[in-house]
Write an enzyme that holds these catalytic residues in place. Structure first.
Site, PDB file in Angstrom:
ATOM      1  CD  GLU A  46      -2.563   1.693   2.293  1.00 54.17           C
ATOM      2  OE1 GLU A  46      -1.908   2.578   2.882  1.00 54.17           O
ATOM      3  OE2 GLU A  46      -3.654   1.270   2.692  1.00 54.17           O
TER       4      GLU A  46
ATOM      5  CB  CYS B 121      -2.065   6.102   3.218  1.00 52.38           C
ATOM      6  SG  CYS B 121      -0.603   5.547   4.109  1.00 52.38           S
TER       7      CYS B 121
END
Length: 522
Positions: A259, A293
């Protein structure tokens, strides 16, 4: 506004911290000065692991993993039921550790702790069905069959980031452990305390000692050895580092879930409820001081409501409580470090030098602490600016006008990233249609990120340069397993008798396949 007292939490005692870091192997004697972000004071000397330490950690985890994999799933799950209770019981201590090592606002530290019991609870409910052996038809009806057997990878290497150290360090390990694997986690040096406490709680819940190892060190020093000894790698972090990890994992012929970064857009349609949008925008831009994020760095607002939204968003931003405190007063805390604060400041300075303007904020706040930066709204940000194309990862957001939905979607997709997106609109069906046209692994309708990310039953990951693979859902558990195909033939019927011409066999095989297709068997 300066927040309240800086009295350090009572749980964060030198003896407690020394006990936590004592489980980190560090044969070289080298240490990292792990500091309290709000003050810069050293909390504890964190041992740094050598390549030999990491190899030994994997060897220990591998020994423990053999017995753990042989333990019935029902017994493994009992550990996680107890762990779930312990995380809730010790919540305050976990929040204290997250906050002291990361400098985030206490509200956000508490939110982070919730991810672990949510992930644990989901897989407690789902794991038995997902990991169960599945039976499939074989090539010949009745006399043949196949079994899909899920077996653990072995020992999983997890490289966890500093922005959500407890959530990523522990939540990503839960499905790996449930599947029967061992784990070696490398937290960031700056935020190793909360993951270490998580491992302690797991062992208190009954996880075999040695199964879950923690090693520490700077990425270039310990990363290669970790990847070279792992059977699978889970990484959360920057796209550049992800490429390096993915390349090394590929050379080792092991899987990797990555990720990575994002430059996440938000589209506000003209029929959106601005009361809701402003509240969402505050969290999207400034939650965890912009160090999420999936947080929003680009906001595209329809021209008909742009000025109204801008005024209301500016006013709401300026009311945020920014400060260093171990209570729930501040809305926004510190950035993770002085170095990261300097990076965020450089993005803002670059934008201003190239023609952008500040709607509000834009300044460092040394009066609050060494790594504070004001919540900042910019206008006039372009692709020539760092803040226009590069992930800033701080409390900085750029506002943009648009005229048509097609224009907004085109602007949202004008990036190499594709991690998260947010669409706001009164006509829900239309907002969903817009959201589905955005090139993003996660899309939230009338929300920023929580609805998608907290839906633990659905895989969550990035597309484009934002990653490979996903966490959560069945995929988040199955990725930590290999599939063993066990073919079973009850009676030998697949060979050609010696006295039969092979041409006759060809004819029968073709006819048989045609009949099975007609009957829906194949």
């Amino acid at each position: 506004m300066v927040a309240a007292s800086l009295k350090r939490p009572d749980s964060v005692t030198p003896a407690f911290l020394e006990k936590l870091v004592a489980r980190v192997p560090g044969s070289t004697g080298n240490t990292w000065k792990l500091t309290e972000v709000y003050t810069g004071d050293v909390l504890v000397e964190l041992p740094q692991s050598s390549p030999e330490d990491i190899e030994a950690a994997f060897a220990a985890a591998r020994r423990a993993q053999k017995a753990w994999a042989a333990t019935p799933l029902k017994q493994r799950l009992k550990v996680f039921k107890k762990f779930h209770s312990l995380v809730l019981e010790r919540n305050e201590t976990i929040v204290d550790l997250i906050q002291v090592e990361s400098g985030k606002a206490r509200r956000m530290a508490f939110e982070e702790t919730l991810d672990v019991p949510m992930v644990t609870g989901y897989y407690l409910k789902r794991a038995a069905k997902v990991l169960a052996t599945r039976k499939h038809a074989g090539p010949v009806p009745v006399v043949s069959s196949s079994q899909e057997v899920r077996i653990p990878k072995g020992v999983v290497g997890i490289i966890a980031p500093w922005n959500f150290p407890f959530a990523t360090g522990i939540s990503d390990a839960i499905p790996a452990l449930i599947a029967g694997n061992g784990v070696v986690v490398k937290p960031d040096n700056k935020t190793a305390l909360s993951p270490l406490f998580g491992v302690q709680l797991l062992e208190e819940a009954g996880l075999p000692k040695g199964l879950f190892q923690v090693v520490c060190g700077e990425g270039p020093d310990v990363g290669p050895t970790l990847i070279d000894n792992a059977n699978y790698v889970m990484f959360t972090g920057s796209t550049n580092t992800g490429r390096v990890i993915g390349e090394r994992a590929g050379r080792n012929l092991i899987g990797a879930c990555l990720e990575l970064g994002g430059k996440n857009p938000m589209i506000v349609l003209p029929d959106a409820n601005l009361d809701d949008v402003v509240k969402g925008a505050l969290f999207g831009a400034f939650g965890n001081t912009g160090q999420i994020c999936m947080h929003i760095e680009r906001m595209y607002v329809h021209d008909s409501i742009y000025d109204t939204f801008k005024a209301r968003f500016k006013e709401a931003t300026e009311k945020l409580v920014v400060g260093a405190a171990y209570d729930f007063g501040p809305n926004v805390g510190s950035l993770i470090s002085v170095e990261h604060k300097d990076r965020v400041a450089s993005h803002v300075a670059d934008a201003l030098e190239k023609g952008a303007t500040v709607v509000t904020g834009g300044k460092e706040r040394p009066d609050l602490g060494p790594a504070f930066f004001e919540p900042t709204i910019l206008e006039g940000v372009t692709e020539e600016m760092l803040a226009g194309v590069t992930e800033t990862f701080g409390p900085v957001v750029a506002l943009h006008r648009y005229q048509t939905e097609d224009e907004a979607i085109s602007l949202a997709n004008a990036t190499d990233y594709g991690l998260n997106a947010s669409v706001w609109g009164g006509d829900l069906d239309n907002a969903i249609r817009v959201g589905k046209r955005i090139e993003s692994g996660n899309v939230n309708i009338n929300d920023i990120l929580a609805t998608a990310y907290a839906s633990k039953g659905t895989p969550s990951g990035g597309v484009k340069q934002s990653g490979v693979g996903a966490r959560h859902g069945d995929q988040g558990l199955l990725k930590y397993t290999d599939c063993q195909n066990v073919g079973i033939l009850k009676k030998q019927v697949m060979t050609v008798p010696d006295d039969k011409p092979f041409e006759k066999n060809v004819e029968e095989q073709i006819k048989g396949l045609a009949i099975m297709r007609k009957l829906g068997i194949r």
